[in-house]
Design a protein around this motif. Structure first.
Motif, short mmCIF file in Angstrom:
data_model
loop_
_atom_site.label_atom_id
_atom_site.label_comp_id
_atom_site.label_asym_id
_atom_site.label_seq_id
_atom_site.Cartn_x
_atom_site.Cartn_y
_atom_site.Cartn_z
N ASP A 104 0.82 -1.20 0.00
CA ASP A 104 0.00 0.00 0.00
C ASP A 104 0.87 1.26 0.00
O ASP A 104 0.49 2.28 -0.58
CB ASP A 104 -0.93 -0.01 1.21
N GLY A 105 2.04 1.19 0.65
CA GLY A 105 2.98 2.31 0.58
C GLY A 105 3.53 2.47 -0.82
O GLY A 105 3.73 3.60 -1.31
N MET A 106 3.78 1.34 -1.49
CA MET A 106 4.23 1.38 -2.89
C MET A 106 3.14 1.98 -3.77
O MET A 106 3.43 2.80 -4.66
CB MET A 106 4.55 -0.05 -3.34
N SER A 107 1.89 1.60 -3.51
CA SER A 107 0.76 2.14 -4.27
C SER A 107 0.64 3.64 -4.07
O SER A 107 0.39 4.41 -5.02
CB SER A 107 -0.54 1.44 -3.84
N LYS A 108 0.84 4.07 -2.83
CA LYS A 108 0.78 5.51 -2.52
C LYS A 108 1.84 6.27 -3.31
O LYS A 108 1.58 7.34 -3.86
CB LYS A 108 0.97 5.72 -1.02
N TYR A 109 3.04 5.68 -3.37
CA TYR A 109 4.12 6.34 -4.12
C TYR A 109 3.77 6.42 -5.60
O TYR A 109 3.94 7.47 -6.24
CB TYR A 109 5.44 5.59 -3.93
N LEU A 110 3.29 5.31 -6.17
CA LEU A 110 2.95 5.30 -7.58
C LEU A 110 1.84 6.29 -7.91
O LEU A 110 1.84 6.90 -8.99
CB LEU A 110 2.54 3.89 -8.01
N SER A 111 0.89 6.45 -6.99
CA SER A 111 -0.22 7.39 -7.25
C SER A 111 0.25 8.83 -7.30
O SER A 111 -0.36 9.67 -7.96
CB SER A 111 -1.31 7.22 -6.18
N LYS A 112 1.32 9.12 -6.59
CA LYS A 112 1.87 10.48 -6.56
C LYS A 112 2.98 10.70 -7.57
O LYS A 112 3.43 11.82 -7.78
CB LYS A 112 2.37 10.80 -5.14
N LYS A 114 3.08 9.13 -11.00
CA LYS A 114 2.55 8.30 -12.08
C LYS A 114 3.53 8.14 -13.25
O LYS A 114 3.48 7.15 -13.97
CB LYS A 114 1.23 8.88 -12.58
N ASP A 115 4.40 9.12 -13.41
CA ASP A 115 5.34 9.06 -14.53
C ASP A 115 6.53 8.15 -14.26
O ASP A 115 7.38 7.95 -15.14
CB ASP A 115 5.85 10.47 -14.86
N GLU A 116 6.61 7.55 -13.05
CA GLU A 116 7.78 6.75 -12.70
C GLU A 116 7.59 5.24 -12.85
O GLU A 116 8.55 4.49 -12.66
CB GLU A 116 8.23 7.06 -11.26
N ARG A 117 6.39 4.79 -13.19
CA ARG A 117 6.18 3.34 -13.22
C ARG A 117 7.20 2.63 -14.09
O ARG A 117 7.77 1.61 -13.69
CB ARG A 117 4.76 3.00 -13.71
N ASP A 118 7.48 3.16 -15.27
CA ASP A 118 8.41 2.48 -16.17
C ASP A 118 9.86 2.58 -15.72
O ASP A 118 10.72 1.86 -16.23
CB ASP A 118 8.27 3.05 -17.58
#
Length: 351
Positions: A104-112, A114-118
């Motif tokens: 869930d902490g990883m999800s929080k980071y990805l939500s903030k 979004k351009d870093e997933r790749d």
């Protein structure tokens, strides 16, 4: 038939495959370790946005696997988020997290971001099924967790899925088939195993269509660079070794961080014993997942930020051949490389 070889033959003989569960979970063990944490590492004051000097190398596992990962084990949602932010400022991309708060902490980071997933390498695990779970139900649990995790992370796939062992070989085989299914469907880009002793490796390889890319086990000085023969055993089948516990588990081992050999070698390079312990693992060709600080399972203040910063610089320097030979020869403190395995492997924590 896979040949089983260990440091001592007795380690692989008469394996206990009782279904009795461990008395303590790994998360509980982390909490215990944190209460016995050592004083904060001696760290230089570094700017928060300091850049690392050398790029983190990667393995070719049909995908690029960064050899240095952030280990978020035991952290809360907010601490996981904070640790990832610190790691990203140091150029780290490989995040090693569990389902639950860390996910869930990883999800929080990805939500903030979004351009870093790749840019990120997302590495997570399948939960152990409860003791006594049938192979069919274990497969369903694994499949459901994969779908739930992707939904919560809001991503199409992760980069690595790792499977825990079971006392029941049929459960291992059923869940590994689900891992292969997830790989084929593009839900993960690679698959591996965690804490697999020789008997668990034998079980998964008996029916595997895809060989595990790696085995995630504890490795530290004193255990030998072949890690009780488990490294050679895996590599014979193409399974690489990915390490946690460079300074021990479930908390820092005082025999490592206060070791006079590591202190002497560290002083020669201007490094701490913890940095020497990590560098030894990496220089032996083993990838590593790092705890941010000596307070295992926590990311608090400057110790967390600076701990990540120091360890992210582990590729900026090297140990000499003589120093490596001396560290390779250490026989203490020894440990069980599959400490957090199930009761199906000898010496599992809490059994």
């Amino acid at each position: 038939m896979l040949l089983v070889k260990a440091k001592n033959d007795s380690e692989c003989d008469n394996l206990d495959i009782s279904p009795s569960p461990c008395h303590l979970s790994r998360r509980s063990a982390i909490a215990i370790g944190a209460t016995a944490a050592l004083s904060p590492l001696s760290l230089p004051i570094l700017p928060a946005n300091a850049a690392i000097g050398s790029a983190i190398p990667t393995w070719d596992l049909d995908i690029d696997f960064p050899m240095l990962a952030l280990n978020t084990a035991g952290m809360s949602v907010d601490e996981t988020f904070k640790a990832i932010e610190f790691a990203r400022k140091e150029g780290m991309t490989h995040i090693d997290f569990h389902p639950g708060d860390e996910r869930d902490g990883m999800s929080k980071y990805l939500s903030k971001h979004k351009d870093e997933r790749d840019l990120l390498f997302l590495n997570t695990k399948i939960r152990k099924p409860p003791p006594g779970t049938s192979p069919e139900d274990a497969a369903t649990l694994a499949r459901d967790q994969i779908n739930d995790d992707l939904r919560i992370l809001n991503v199409k796939n992760v980069d690595m899925l790792m499977l825990r062992d079971s006392p029941d070989p049929k459960v291992i085989q059923a869940q590994w088939a689900v891992m292969e299914e997830a790989l084929a469907e593009g839900k993960t880009r690679s698959i591996g195993v965690i804490n697999y002793c020789p008997s668990a490796l034998k079980s998964v390889l008996q029916t595997a269509k895809v060989v595990p890319a790696l085995n995630y086990i504890m490795v530290h000085v004193g255990m030998g660079k072949d890690v009780h023969g488990l490294r050679t055993l895996g590599e014979k089948s193409g399974i690489r070794t990915f390490a946690y516990g460079q300074t021990g588990e479930p908390g820092p081992n005082t025999e490592i961080v206060n070791n006079p050999i590591l202190k002497r070698i560290g002083n020669a390079h201007g490094k701490s014993p913890e940095e020497v312990a990590l560098r030894w693992v990496l220089q032996n060709g083993i990838a590593a997942s790092i705890r941010p600080s000596s307070s295992f399972g926590r990311c608090e203040g400057n110790e967390c930020r600076l701990g990540i910063a120091k360890q992210a610089r582990c590729f900026d320097w090297t140990l000499t051949e003589k120093e490596m030979a001396e560290l390779d020869a250490m026989e203490s403190p020894d440990d069980n490389p599959t400490l957090f395995s199930s009761a199906g492997c000898p010496g599992a924590f809490g059994t």
